[in-house]
Scaffold this active site. Structure first.
Site, PDB file in Angstrom:
ATOM      1  N   GLU A 232      -5.086   1.750   2.566  1.00 36.92           N
ATOM      2  CA  GLU A 232      -5.040   0.607   3.484  1.00 36.92           C
ATOM      3  C   GLU A 232      -5.103   1.070   4.925  1.00 36.92           C
ATOM      4  O   GLU A 232      -5.742   0.430   5.771  1.00 36.92           O
ATOM      5  CB  GLU A 232      -3.749  -0.194   3.252  1.00 36.92           C
ATOM      6  CG  GLU A 232      -3.687  -1.530   4.002  1.00 36.92           C
ATOM      7  CD  GLU A 232      -3.194  -1.413   5.430  1.00 36.92           C
ATOM      8  OE1 GLU A 232      -3.384  -2.377   6.208  1.00 36.92           O
ATOM      9  OE2 GLU A 232      -2.612  -0.368   5.798  1.00 36.92           O
ATOM     10  N   GLU A 233      -4.471   2.205   5.224  1.00 35.05           N
ATOM     11  CA  GLU A 233      -4.375   2.668   6.602  1.00 35.05           C
ATOM     12  C   GLU A 233      -5.688   3.225   7.151  1.00 35.05           C
ATOM     13  O   GLU A 233      -5.786   3.493   8.345  1.00 35.05           O
ATOM     14  CB  GLU A 233      -3.267   3.733   6.718  1.00 35.05           C
ATOM     15  CG  GLU A 233      -1.867   3.212   6.432  1.00 35.05           C
ATOM     16  CD  GLU A 233      -1.344   2.245   7.483  1.00 35.05           C
ATOM     17  OE1 GLU A 233      -2.127   1.850   8.365  1.00 35.05           O
ATOM     18  OE2 GLU A 233      -0.161   1.886   7.422  1.00 35.05           O
TER      19      GLU A 233
ATOM     20  N   ASP B 140       6.274   0.377   7.489  1.00 33.83           N
ATOM     21  CA  ASP B 140       4.873   0.141   7.128  1.00 33.83           C
ATOM     22  C   ASP B 140       4.450   1.055   5.986  1.00 33.83           C
ATOM     23  O   ASP B 140       3.874   2.111   6.225  1.00 33.83           O
ATOM     24  CB  ASP B 140       4.009   0.381   8.364  1.00 33.83           C
ATOM     25  CG  ASP B 140       2.541   0.103   8.150  1.00 33.83           C
ATOM     26  OD1 ASP B 140       2.190  -0.559   7.158  1.00 33.83           O
ATOM     27  OD2 ASP B 140       1.721   0.560   8.973  1.00 33.83           O
TER      28      ASP B 140
ATOM     29  N   HIS C  29       3.435   2.755  12.935  1.00 35.11           N
ATOM     30  CA  HIS C  29       2.544   3.753  13.519  1.00 35.11           C
ATOM     31  C   HIS C  29       3.153   4.447  14.737  1.00 35.11           C
ATOM     32  O   HIS C  29       2.477   5.242  15.393  1.00 35.11           O
ATOM     33  CB  HIS C  29       1.181   3.149  13.908  1.00 35.11           C
ATOM     34  CG  HIS C  29       0.414   2.585  12.775  1.00 35.11           C
ATOM     35  ND1 HIS C  29      -0.936   2.297  12.840  1.00 35.11           N
ATOM     36  CD2 HIS C  29       0.780   2.230  11.512  1.00 35.11           C
ATOM     37  CE1 HIS C  29      -1.351   1.790  11.690  1.00 35.11           C
ATOM     38  NE2 HIS C  29      -0.315   1.746  10.871  1.00 35.11           N
TER      39      HIS C  29
ATOM     40  N   HIS D 184       0.844  -1.201   0.000  1.00 34.63           N
ATOM     41  CA  HIS D 184       0.000   0.000   0.000  1.00 34.63           C
ATOM     42  C   HIS D 184       0.875   1.246   0.000  1.00 34.63           C
ATOM     43  O   HIS D 184       2.005   1.247   0.508  1.00 34.63           O
ATOM     44  CB  HIS D 184      -0.984   0.003   1.172  1.00 34.63           C
ATOM     45  CG  HIS D 184      -0.364   0.009   2.547  1.00 34.63           C
ATOM     46  ND1 HIS D 184       0.092   1.160   3.151  1.00 34.63           N
ATOM     47  CD2 HIS D 184      -0.142  -0.988   3.437  1.00 34.63           C
ATOM     48  CE1 HIS D 184       0.559   0.872   4.346  1.00 34.63           C
ATOM     49  NE2 HIS D 184       0.442  -0.426   4.556  1.00 34.63           N
TER      50      HIS D 184
ATOM     51  N   GLU E  61       2.086  -7.306   3.434  1.00 34.62           N
ATOM     52  CA  GLU E  61       2.921  -6.833   4.534  1.00 34.62           C
ATOM     53  C   GLU E  61       2.829  -7.705   5.782  1.00 34.62           C
ATOM     54  O   GLU E  61       1.822  -8.367   6.047  1.00 34.62           O
ATOM     55  CB  GLU E  61       2.537  -5.407   4.909  1.00 34.62           C
ATOM     56  CG  GLU E  61       1.137  -5.266   5.501  1.00 34.62           C
ATOM     57  CD  GLU E  61       0.806  -3.833   5.856  1.00 34.62           C
ATOM     58  OE1 GLU E  61       1.643  -3.173   6.508  1.00 34.62           O
ATOM     59  OE2 GLU E  61      -0.292  -3.378   5.477  1.00 34.62           O
TER      60      GLU E  61
ATOM     61  N   ASP F 171      -0.119   4.423   1.136  1.00 27.36           N
ATOM     62  CA  ASP F 171      -0.423   5.430   2.148  1.00 27.36           C
ATOM     63  C   ASP F 171       0.267   5.124   3.473  1.00 27.36           C
ATOM     64  O   ASP F 171       0.649   3.979   3.752  1.00 27.36           O
ATOM     65  CB  ASP F 171      -1.932   5.557   2.353  1.00 27.36           C
ATOM     66  CG  ASP F 171      -2.609   4.244   2.732  1.00 27.36           C
ATOM     67  OD1 ASP F 171      -2.176   3.176   2.238  1.00 27.36           O
ATOM     68  OD2 ASP F 171      -3.565   4.261   3.537  1.00 27.36           O
TER      69      ASP F 171
END
Length: 427
Positions: free
Chosen positions: A165-166, A131, A392, A98, A193, A100
């Protein structure tokens, strides 16, 4: 004069540079590309997806492979770079990532989170370093090496880059999985991932917990803040909160007491929002509370868990109700039995590289859940061992040597998967 002459020799003689230690000033082009990608601000709430698509278009040209762009929702484009196999009728290999990344608190970072600063230890700081912009570039660089070596494979390889995705994937993979263009990819096996692992091991994920985001609505009797009003919304709210958090404590105890359980094996419950009230001296007519639940695939969602929520609401008081902002119901997992050809190919290749795999249920949610929901096998895997888990988190980083080793891993894995002999269902 001697110094100047020596400098000229060093700059011209690559071998001498490496022997003398000057090579530390020469950054691997793959690392430079990774850092360039990290600098793109594809960060919510307003990710610069156009910048990502421009970057990926350039990668497509450099690799000499076509890229297709599919707009699945307004402003949300899935990009697919395809390396067609010698037998396109066979099921393809999907390398998914992804584009984003989640928001940052810049004041909590030691470096600008979008500057891709590399420190003296080779740690590269940036939002998305783990990530999952690292995996995107590892895919690209592994394919670049394989193409440069003149390799060809029977199965088609798709590198897919998806948005959103996030924020749940609803305008990304969830929408695309239903699109005719996804069907045309003819996917047989997918990689997506995973997570870093602070030990020597590499974690692989064969399933995920289901995300349920639920809001409990508690109506009650309003009144003046100076009175003992009966049957208030707050009293019902307290009972709801107690029920959910008591369950939370039981699950935490299960995790703490078991040597076999990981986070993905238990249900997590977190209270995330509380709303209600209009003034200090007014007892509100309604209050609500929201929870983030992550439920393992071993739990019967309908019979066990939703019925439990209904019971908690009933116990809390009259007219207490609930609704879901997200309620993912699919519980498909990917086989990790040695009899499964895809898993055998993946795991045996890792073993040949002296990698120890640790199989787990992913504790959060990724786009893999949508892939598994349509019956396709998917493994969550980010080759990052000896690395703290910082997705994150503040100061997210990845060491350049770990990053480069990941390219080597995919360079070995992709050919094995893409050369998988025809399966029974394909014959």
């Amino acid at each position: 004069m001697v110094t100047l002459k020596l400098s000229c020799v060093v700059l011209r003689d690559t071998e001498y540079v490496a022997r003398s230690g000057w090579s530390k000033w020469r950054e691997d082009p793959s690392v430079s590309l990774f850092r360039e990608y990290l600098r793109l601000k594809t960060v919510h709430p307003e990710p610069d997806y156009d910048a990502a698509l421009t970057f990926l278009s350039r990668m497509s040209v450099e690799l000499g492979l076509p890229m297709k762009k599919v707009e699945v929702c307004s402003g949300r484009v899935v990009a697919i770079i395809t390396w067609t196999g010698t037998n396109p009728a066979l099921k393809s290999i999907l390398l998914n990532s992804h584009t984003d990344v989640v928001p940052v608190y810049p004041d909590c970072w030691k470096h600008d989170p979008f500057a891709a600063v590399k420190d003296v230890d080779g740690n590269i700081y940036g939002r998305g370093a783990q990530d999952m912009k690292c995996v995107t570039i590892q895919y690209i660089e592994a394919i670049r090496r394989l193409k440069a070596a003149g390799k060809t494979f029977a199965r088609t390889i798709h590198m897919m880059f998806v948005p959103d995705e996030e924020v749940g994937g609803h305008k990304g993979m969830e929408s695309f999985i239903k699109h005719p263009e996804f069907q045309k990819l003819n996917v047989g096996f997918a990689l997506d991932e995973g997570l870093a692992n602070p030990t020597e091991d590499f974690t692989v994920f064969y399933g995920e917990r289901n995300p349920w985001w639920v809001t409990i609505r508690c109506p009650g009797s309003p009144g003046h803040g100076s009175r003992f009003v009966e049957n208030t919304a707050a009293e019902k709210l307290r009972r709801v909160i107690n029920s959910f958090l008591d369950f939370r404590e039981k699950e935490k105890h299960r995790l703490d007491m078991s040597e076999c359980f990981t986070l993905g094996d238990v249900t997590t419950v977190n209270m995330t929002m509380v709303n209600g009230g209009v003034a200090y001296n007014v007892v509100p007519a309604e209050m609500d509370v929201s929870f983030d639940l992550r439920i393992p695939p071993t739990v019967n969602l309908q019979v066990c868990f939703e019925e439990q929520i209904e019971a908690w609401c009933k116990e809390a008081g009259e007219d207490v109700s609930y609704n879901f902002a997200q309620k993912f119901m699919h519980q498909n997992t990917t086989s990790t039995e040695d009899s499964d050809p895809w898993w055998r190919a993946f795991s045996s290749t890792c073993k040949a590289m002296s990698m120890t795999l640790k199989k787990e249920i992913f504790p959060a949610a990724t786009d893999s859940r949508f892939i598994r929901a349509v019956g396709l096998p998917a493994i969550g895997f980010s080759p990052m061992n000896l690395t703290p888990i910082l997705l994150h988190d503040h100061n997210e980083f990845l060491n350049e040597q770990v990053f480069l080793r990941g390219i080597d891993v995919y360079e070995r894995l992709v050919p094995v998967l893409a050369c998988m002999p025809p399966l029974t269902i394909e014959g």
